[in-house]
Design a protein around this motif. Structure first.
Motif, short mmCIF file in Angstrom:
data_model
loop_
_atom_site.label_atom_id
_atom_site.label_comp_id
_atom_site.label_asym_id
_atom_site.label_seq_id
_atom_site.Cartn_x
_atom_site.Cartn_y
_atom_site.Cartn_z
N ASN A 350 0.83 -1.21 0.00
CA ASN A 350 0.00 0.00 0.00
C ASN A 350 0.87 1.26 0.00
O ASN A 350 1.04 1.93 1.01
N PHE A 351 1.45 1.58 -1.18
CA PHE A 351 2.17 2.84 -1.33
C PHE A 351 2.14 3.24 -2.81
O PHE A 351 2.03 2.39 -3.69
N PRO A 352 2.23 4.54 -3.09
CA PRO A 352 2.18 5.01 -4.49
C PRO A 352 3.32 4.43 -5.30
O PRO A 352 4.45 4.32 -4.84
N GLY A 353 2.99 4.01 -6.52
CA GLY A 353 4.02 3.46 -7.40
C GLY A 353 4.35 2.01 -7.17
O GLY A 353 5.35 1.50 -7.68
N SER A 354 3.51 1.31 -6.40
CA SER A 354 3.78 -0.11 -6.13
C SER A 354 3.53 -0.99 -7.34
O SER A 354 4.00 -2.12 -7.42
N GLY A 355 2.76 -0.45 -8.29
CA GLY A 355 2.42 -1.24 -9.46
C GLY A 355 1.09 -1.96 -9.34
O GLY A 355 0.73 -2.76 -10.20
N TYR A 356 0.35 -1.64 -8.29
CA TYR A 356 -0.97 -2.28 -8.10
C TYR A 356 -1.93 -1.87 -9.20
O TYR A 356 -2.02 -0.69 -9.57
N ILE A 357 -2.62 -2.84 -9.75
CA ILE A 357 -3.63 -2.60 -10.79
C ILE A 357 -5.00 -2.67 -10.16
O ILE A 357 -5.39 -3.69 -9.59
N TYR A 358 -5.76 -1.58 -10.22
CA TYR A 358 -7.09 -1.48 -9.61
C TYR A 358 -8.10 -2.17 -10.53
O TYR A 358 -8.39 -1.66 -11.62
N PRO A 359 -8.63 -3.34 -10.12
CA PRO A 359 -9.51 -4.11 -11.01
C PRO A 359 -10.70 -3.32 -11.56
O PRO A 359 -11.11 -3.54 -12.71
N HIS A 360 -11.24 -2.39 -10.76
CA HIS A 360 -12.43 -1.65 -11.22
C HIS A 360 -12.14 -0.74 -12.41
O HIS A 360 -13.07 -0.34 -13.12
N ASP A 361 -10.86 -0.44 -12.63
CA ASP A 361 -10.50 0.36 -13.81
C ASP A 361 -10.43 -0.48 -15.07
O ASP A 361 -10.24 0.04 -16.17
N TYR A 362 -10.56 -1.80 -14.89
CA TYR A 362 -10.45 -2.72 -16.02
C TYR A 362 -11.66 -3.65 -16.10
O TYR A 362 -11.53 -4.83 -16.42
N GLY A 363 -12.81 -3.12 -15.78
CA GLY A 363 -14.03 -3.91 -15.88
C GLY A 363 -14.31 -4.80 -14.68
O GLY A 363 -15.25 -5.59 -14.70
N GLY A 364 -13.49 -4.71 -13.63
CA GLY A 364 -13.75 -5.47 -12.41
C GLY A 364 -12.85 -6.67 -12.20
O GLY A 364 -12.88 -7.29 -11.13
N PHE A 365 -12.01 -7.01 -13.22
CA PHE A 365 -11.15 -8.19 -13.06
C PHE A 365 -9.91 -8.06 -13.92
O PHE A 365 -9.97 -7.60 -15.07
N VAL A 366 -8.77 -8.46 -13.34
CA VAL A 366 -7.51 -8.52 -14.07
C VAL A 366 -6.94 -9.91 -13.86
O VAL A 366 -6.81 -10.37 -12.73
N ARG A 367 -6.61 -10.61 -14.93
CA ARG A 367 -6.11 -11.99 -14.82
C ARG A 367 -4.64 -11.97 -14.43
O ARG A 367 -3.75 -12.13 -15.25
N LYS A 368 -4.41 -11.74 -13.14
CA LYS A 368 -3.04 -11.67 -12.60
C LYS A 368 -3.04 -12.27 -11.20
O LYS A 368 -3.83 -11.87 -10.35
N SER A 369 -2.16 -13.22 -10.93
CA SER A 369 -2.13 -13.89 -9.64
C SER A 369 -1.69 -12.93 -8.53
O SER A 369 -0.82 -12.09 -8.72
N TYR A 370 -2.31 -13.07 -7.38
CA TYR A 370 -1.97 -12.24 -6.22
C TYR A 370 -1.07 -12.97 -5.24
O TYR A 370 -0.70 -12.42 -4.20
N LEU A 371 -0.73 -14.22 -5.53
CA LEU A 371 0.16 -14.98 -4.66
C LEU A 371 1.60 -14.53 -4.85
O LEU A 371 1.96 -14.00 -5.91
N PRO A 372 2.46 -14.73 -3.85
CA PRO A 372 3.89 -14.47 -4.05
C PRO A 372 4.41 -15.32 -5.21
O PRO A 372 3.89 -16.41 -5.49
N LYS A 373 5.45 -14.83 -5.87
CA LYS A 373 5.99 -15.51 -7.06
C LYS A 373 6.34 -16.97 -6.78
O LYS A 373 6.10 -17.86 -7.60
N GLU A 374 6.88 -17.20 -5.56
CA GLU A 374 7.30 -18.57 -5.21
C GLU A 374 6.12 -19.55 -5.11
O GLU A 374 6.31 -20.76 -5.16
N LEU A 375 4.91 -19.01 -4.96
CA LEU A 375 3.73 -19.86 -4.78
C LEU A 375 2.70 -19.69 -5.90
O LEU A 375 1.57 -20.11 -5.78
N SER A 376 3.14 -19.08 -7.00
CA SER A 376 2.19 -18.71 -8.05
C SER A 376 1.46 -19.89 -8.69
O SER A 376 0.38 -19.75 -9.26
N ASP A 377 2.02 -21.10 -8.54
CA ASP A 377 1.37 -22.28 -9.13
C ASP A 377 0.45 -23.00 -8.14
O ASP A 377 -0.15 -24.03 -8.48
N LYS A 378 0.34 -22.47 -6.92
CA LYS A 378 -0.45 -23.16 -5.90
C LYS A 378 -1.94 -22.90 -6.08
O LYS A 378 -2.37 -21.80 -6.37
#
Length: 419
Positions: A350-378
């Motif tokens: 939660n800080f400016p410039g973190s790269g967070y994509i606000y889903p509501h700006d893209y129709g309510g959903f962005v196909r991007k995993s929110y898990l840490p990279k090491e667990l992205s396949d879980k």
């Protein structure tokens, strides 16, 4: 019948049974009382756990002029008279208002306490068995400390019973202690009242011991539970019958438990757990109905609450079953224990410039995993094609196509849970 309760009411901290987390040596509330520095507080906990007894300790150890009220009977007009008095004498004496069942005042009425607390006219201590975060208004909550009391353990109740027996000179057998401590369900007041009744019966029979024969005279042949193993056997059969979608068997074991003297609140709690553990998202209304039944059991009580339990048991027994939510959190907790050092992804901070994509700006959903990279396949949650969960399965497979490969899992591994 209240005589023994009054005799046993704690006079010192050493007399307190249970509540070591708030009244043990060095604990916050004990320090506040010992140093005669009492804050406005809400005592929150089940019946008979020591809230009123703690108030008596405050009365004993401090020099506050105490006024007792009960929210079920006191009027706002009565309260206001004392509040006005407290304001006039605050430079002369310390006033403490103890309001039992404070939740009986609605949230608008509770506002009458705010100005006086703010001005330091008095100290307010409210006691409630209800969740204060739901029953007390936010303005009042921000001005008080919540002191959570725990339900007394079976060992705590046995300790009280033995103190009572020293006074009354009427002892209890091990099975009598088991019976009283079980049916009292952590309520010291109930336990002592029941002990007094049993002592009266024992004296009438010319006995100085409460044994099996006295319990039978009190509750009828075989109407009490001595056998802890049988208690758990019936509960296990009850849960497994609902899980197995057999309403007839479930009703039978429900009736068995009630006939054995089981606390209906215990049954209601088990139904709430089962609603999420075994039915889950196949029918989300199951949890709503189970929670409503638990409320009805508290509000109505025996014998009529048996009707509420029966309705709930039939509904849960015939509902579609899915343990996917149970399995999901189990898998997630296992991985969480093993990966405590993994950092939250930068784009979720939660800080400016973190790269967070606000889903509501893209129709309510962005196909991007929110898990840490090491667990992205879980994948922890594997929805089933059962009841309403079938639609959830369709949604997650559509949303996460190409990111999470649900199709690679042919069969969800399930754990077996013993009740």
């Amino acid at each position: 019948m209240n005589g023994l309760n009054e005799i046993l009411r704690p006079k010192t901290f050493e007399d307190i049974v249970g509540q070591e987390h708030i009244l043990g040596k060095g604990a916050f509330l004990r320090l506040a009382i010992e140093n005669r520095k009492i804050y406005s507080m809400i005592f929150y906990g089940p019946p008979g756990c020591g809230k009123s007894s703690t108030m008596e300790l405050i009365n004993t150890y401090t020099d506050y002029e105490v006024y007792h009220f009960n929210g079920a009977f006191a009027s706002v007009k009565e309260i206001k008279k004392i509040l006005e008095y407290a304001k006039k004498v605050k430079e002369i004496k310390k006033i403490l208002l103890f309001v039992d069942e404070i939740h009986r005042f609605n949230k608008k009425q509770q506002d009458i306490f705010l100005p006086g607390i703010e001005a330091g006219d008095y100290v307010l201590i409210g006691a409630t068995t209800e969740n204060p975060y739901k029953m007390i208004n936010e303005a009042l909550l921000s001005r008080v400390r919540i002191i959570a009391f725990k339900k007394l353990s079976k060992e705590n109740i046995v300790t009280l019973l033995r103190k009572a027996s020293e006074i009354q000179k009427i002892s209890l057998t091990d099975e009598a202690e088991e019976f009283v401590s079980k049916v009292s369900n952590g309520d010291a007041r109930f336990a002592i009242n029941l002990y007094e009744v049993l002592s009266f019966i024992a004296k009438s029979e010319g006995k100085n011991t409460i044994d099996k024969s006295i319990l039978e005279l009190y509750s009828g042949e075989e109407k009490y539970v001595f056998n802890e193993k049988e208690h758990y056997n019936l509960a296990s059969a009850f849960i497994k019958s609902i899980r197995g979608s057999d309403p007839d068997a479930a009703l039978y074991y429900l009736a068995r438990m009630l006939e054995e003297g089981e606390d209906p609140r215990f049954i209601a709690r088990r139904l709430i757990i089962l609603a999420s553990e075994d039915i889950g998202l196949a029918d989300p209304m199951a949890l709503v109905i189970a929670a409503s039944t638990a409320y009805a059991v508290e509000y109505v009580g025996l014998p009529e609450c048996v009707l509420n339990l029966s309705e709930c048991v039939i509904y849960l027994s015939t509902a579609p079953k899915s343990n996917s939510a149970t399995v999901a959190i189990g898998k997630a907790r296992e991985i969480a224990k093993e990966t405590k050092d993994i950092k939250v992804p930068r784009h979720l901070l939660n800080f400016p410039g973190s790269g967070y994509i606000y889903p509501h700006d893209y129709g309510g959903f962005v196909r991007k995993s929110y898990l840490p990279k090491e667990l992205s396949d879980k994948i922890f949650y594997f929805p089933k094609s059962i009841g309403k969960e079938k639609r959830i399965k369709e949604i997650v497979e559509t949303l996460w196509k190409g990111v999470k490969d649900y199709g690679s899992v042919i069969k969800t591994e399930s754990k077996k849970y013993d009740d």
